[in-house]
Write a protein that holds these residues in place. Structure first.
Motif, PDB file in Angstrom:
ATOM      1  N   LEU A   1     -45.740 110.704 -47.604  1.00  0.00           N
ATOM      2  CA  LEU A   1     -44.456 110.332 -47.017  1.00  0.00           C
ATOM      3  C   LEU A   1     -43.342 110.998 -47.809  1.00  0.00           C
ATOM      4  O   LEU A   1     -43.543 111.384 -48.963  1.00  0.00           O
ATOM      5  CB  LEU A   1     -44.270 108.814 -47.000  1.00  0.00           C
ATOM      6  CG  LEU A   1     -44.388 108.053 -48.313  1.00  0.00           C
ATOM      7  CD1 LEU A   1     -43.443 106.868 -48.322  1.00  0.00           C
ATOM      8  CD2 LEU A   1     -45.813 107.552 -48.501  1.00  0.00           C
TER       9      LEU A   1
ATOM     10  N   THR B   1     -40.150 111.569 -50.179  1.00  0.00           N
ATOM     11  CA  THR B   1     -39.571 110.858 -51.319  1.00  0.00           C
ATOM     12  C   THR B   1     -38.126 110.505 -51.002  1.00  0.00           C
ATOM     13  O   THR B   1     -37.291 111.378 -50.813  1.00  0.00           O
ATOM     14  CB  THR B   1     -39.622 111.728 -52.586  1.00  0.00           C
ATOM     15  OG1 THR B   1     -40.974 112.070 -52.856  1.00  0.00           O
ATOM     16  CG2 THR B   1     -39.053 110.978 -53.782  1.00  0.00           C
ATOM     17  N   MET B   2     -37.830 109.224 -50.942  1.00  0.00           N
ATOM     18  CA  MET B   2     -36.490 108.743 -50.562  1.00  0.00           C
ATOM     19  C   MET B   2     -35.594 108.686 -51.798  1.00  0.00           C
ATOM     20  O   MET B   2     -35.302 107.615 -52.332  1.00  0.00           O
ATOM     21  CB  MET B   2     -36.612 107.366 -49.909  1.00  0.00           C
ATOM     22  CG  MET B   2     -37.608 107.306 -48.765  1.00  0.00           C
ATOM     23  SD  MET B   2     -37.052 108.240 -47.317  1.00  0.00           S
ATOM     24  CE  MET B   2     -35.821 107.109 -46.670  1.00  0.00           C
TER      25      MET B   2
ATOM     26  N   LEU C   1     -34.622 103.575 -53.228  1.00  0.00           N
ATOM     27  CA  LEU C   1     -35.500 103.345 -52.080  1.00  0.00           C
ATOM     28  C   LEU C   1     -36.927 103.834 -52.318  1.00  0.00           C
ATOM     29  O   LEU C   1     -37.816 103.538 -51.519  1.00  0.00           O
ATOM     30  CB  LEU C   1     -34.931 104.050 -50.837  1.00  0.00           C
ATOM     31  CG  LEU C   1     -33.514 103.658 -50.411  1.00  0.00           C
ATOM     32  CD1 LEU C   1     -33.069 104.512 -49.234  1.00  0.00           C
ATOM     33  CD2 LEU C   1     -33.448 102.179 -50.051  1.00  0.00           C
ATOM     34  N   ILE C   2     -37.139 104.583 -53.376  1.00  0.00           N
ATOM     35  CA  ILE C   2     -38.441 105.236 -53.564  1.00  0.00           C
ATOM     36  C   ILE C   2     -39.574 104.221 -53.664  1.00  0.00           C
ATOM     37  O   ILE C   2     -40.547 104.260 -52.895  1.00  0.00           O
ATOM     38  CB  ILE C   2     -38.425 106.146 -54.805  1.00  0.00           C
ATOM     39  CG1 ILE C   2     -37.458 107.315 -54.601  1.00  0.00           C
ATOM     40  CG2 ILE C   2     -39.829 106.671 -55.089  1.00  0.00           C
ATOM     41  CD1 ILE C   2     -37.254 108.182 -55.832  1.00  0.00           C
TER      42      ILE C   2
ATOM     43  N   PRO D   1     -39.718 100.810 -53.136  1.00  0.00           N
ATOM     44  CA  PRO D   1     -39.927  99.934 -51.969  1.00  0.00           C
ATOM     45  C   PRO D   1     -40.597 100.637 -50.793  1.00  0.00           C
ATOM     46  O   PRO D   1     -41.431 100.038 -50.094  1.00  0.00           O
ATOM     47  CB  PRO D   1     -38.497  99.489 -51.612  1.00  0.00           C
ATOM     48  CG  PRO D   1     -37.751  99.567 -52.898  1.00  0.00           C
ATOM     49  CD  PRO D   1     -38.316 100.761 -53.603  1.00  0.00           C
ATOM     50  N   THR D   2     -40.273 101.910 -50.579  1.00  0.00           N
ATOM     51  CA  THR D   2     -40.885 102.659 -49.483  1.00  0.00           C
ATOM     52  C   THR D   2     -42.373 102.861 -49.731  1.00  0.00           C
ATOM     53  O   THR D   2     -43.192 102.757 -48.809  1.00  0.00           O
ATOM     54  CB  THR D   2     -40.188 104.030 -49.316  1.00  0.00           C
ATOM     55  OG1 THR D   2     -38.799 103.825 -49.075  1.00  0.00           O
ATOM     56  CG2 THR D   2     -40.787 104.804 -48.151  1.00  0.00           C
TER      57      THR D   2
ATOM     58  N   GLU E   1     -44.173  99.516 -49.214  1.00  0.00           N
ATOM     59  CA  GLU E   1     -44.286  99.237 -47.778  1.00  0.00           C
ATOM     60  C   GLU E   1     -45.416 100.055 -47.146  1.00  0.00           C
ATOM     61  O   GLU E   1     -46.188  99.548 -46.330  1.00  0.00           O
ATOM     62  CB  GLU E   1     -42.957  99.565 -47.093  1.00  0.00           C
ATOM     63  CG  GLU E   1     -42.945  99.269 -45.602  1.00  0.00           C
ATOM     64  CD  GLU E   1     -41.616  99.637 -44.959  1.00  0.00           C
ATOM     65  OE1 GLU E   1     -41.617  99.868 -43.743  1.00  0.00           O
ATOM     66  OE2 GLU E   1     -40.596  99.693 -45.680  1.00  0.00           O
ATOM     67  N   ALA E   2     -45.542 101.318 -47.566  1.00  0.00           N
ATOM     68  CA  ALA E   2     -46.587 102.187 -47.024  1.00  0.00           C
ATOM     69  C   ALA E   2     -47.978 101.687 -47.418  1.00  0.00           C
ATOM     70  O   ALA E   2     -48.921 101.746 -46.614  1.00  0.00           O
ATOM     71  CB  ALA E   2     -46.379 103.616 -47.520  1.00  0.00           C
TER      72      ALA E   2
END
Length: 322
Positions: free
Chosen positions: A31, A33-34, A41-42, A44-45, A48-49
């Motif tokens: 995914l 990298t936010m 956000l990195i 938590p994303t 979640e994934a």
């Protein structure tokens, strides 16, 4: 047997995998990298994934031994990461604390270059060795050191910063860390452009690579190596200087640590045997002669999977008490 969740965090993408305790990648995905909003956000994303994947596979956290993660930057003792500038984690970011708040599993984290070294030791070019040094050649130069099957992290987690050995004293090569003359400032993808700028000042030969550089003022590693193979004069000069400094750095590693193998990985290592042999030729001139045949230079074997497998192996080692 319980499986492992392994994460390889990079500046542009995050690779996640489910790994067996024998080192088999069962499933992997990625995914973006936010990194916006100071990198908040990195994590938590990623969490979640992982939760979504467990739901998709109809599995529970109890089916897993734990989570291992590789990340750029300096890893602090509490599992925070600092100095990961491409993630916008300049100050300590509490990665481990966030994970353990959301997923009830053991969690370990390691520098990404160290993770790659562990991966190659476990399932790649270092399999069967006890002492290994890894150099990862990409946008920068990363390093990982393993002695007697133990990862060397140092007193503050910063051991293995081979890319920031001062290798040139001419003050011509500026590194992104603020110093001049670092290996990374010469022997990385960015370093190739630095080398070209210096060598172009006095160049008077005939070269299509030189003409292209004078227009773009940048060097693409893949194109440079292709031009050097084709005997382009300017490309050959850059390539020779590039591999000379890498050979010198490898000799330092061999002289100080005498590992079984020095493993060359990262995107630039895709040049394969042509790159390895050029580094070896210079290395032979610099290394302490009694040990030159004891430490082998070899290419990494795992590619993009090295970091994932290394992160998983770290978790396995920690859980087994090693």
């Amino acid at each position: 047997m319980k499986k492992i969740i392994a994460i390889d965090l990079g500046g542009t993408s995050v690779k996640i995998a489910i790994v067996s305790q024998q080192g088999q990648i069962i499933e992997k995905w990625s995914l973006p990298t936010m990194s916006q909003q100071k990198g908040q956000l990195i994590v938590p994303t990623i969490i979640e994934a992982i939760i979504s994947k467990l739901e998709e596979r109809k599995e529970r956290v109890e089916d897993y031994l734990g989570i291992g993660m590789g990340s750029p930057g300096t890893i602090l003792k509490d599992g925070s990461v600092k100095g990961a500038y491409n993630l916008n984690w300049v100050n300590p970011h509490p990665v481990k604390a966030i994970f353990q708040q959301e997923i009830n599993l053991p969690f370990v984290i390691i520098n990404d270059a160290n993770a790659a070294a562990l991966g190659e030791l476990w399932q790649g070019a270092g399999k069967g060795c006890s002492d290994l040094v890894m150099l990862t050649l990409g946008t920068g130069v990363g390093g990982g050191i393993i002695c007697q099957n133990r990862l060397i992290e140092g007193s503050s987690g910063s051991a293995g910063e081979i890319g920031h050995i001062t290798i040139d004293l001419s003050n011509q090569f500026q590194c992104s860390c603020g110093k001049k003359g670092c290996l990374e400032a010469i022997a990385s993808a960015r370093g190739l452009t630095n080398l070209a700028k210096v060598l172009a000042k006095d160049y008077q030969g005939s070269s299509s690579a030189y003409q292209a550089f004078m227009v773009s003022q940048t060097i693409d590693a893949e194109k440079l190596i292709k031009a050097a193979r084709a005997k382009d004069d300017f490309a050959l000069r850059i390539f020779d200087e590039f591999t000379k400094y890498l050979g010198l750095a490898c000799s330092y590693c061999a002289n100080i640590l005498n590992p079984d193998r020095i493993v060359i990985g990262g995107g630039i290592s895709n040049a394969g045997t042509y790159l390895k042999e050029a580094i070896e030729n210079h290395y032979q001139h610099f290394v302490f002669q009694p040990i030159k045949d004891q430490t082998q230079i070899t290419l990494a074997e795992l590619g993009n999977d090295a970091g994932i497998l290394g992160a998983g192996y770290l978790l396995l080692l920690k859980e087994s008490g090693k």
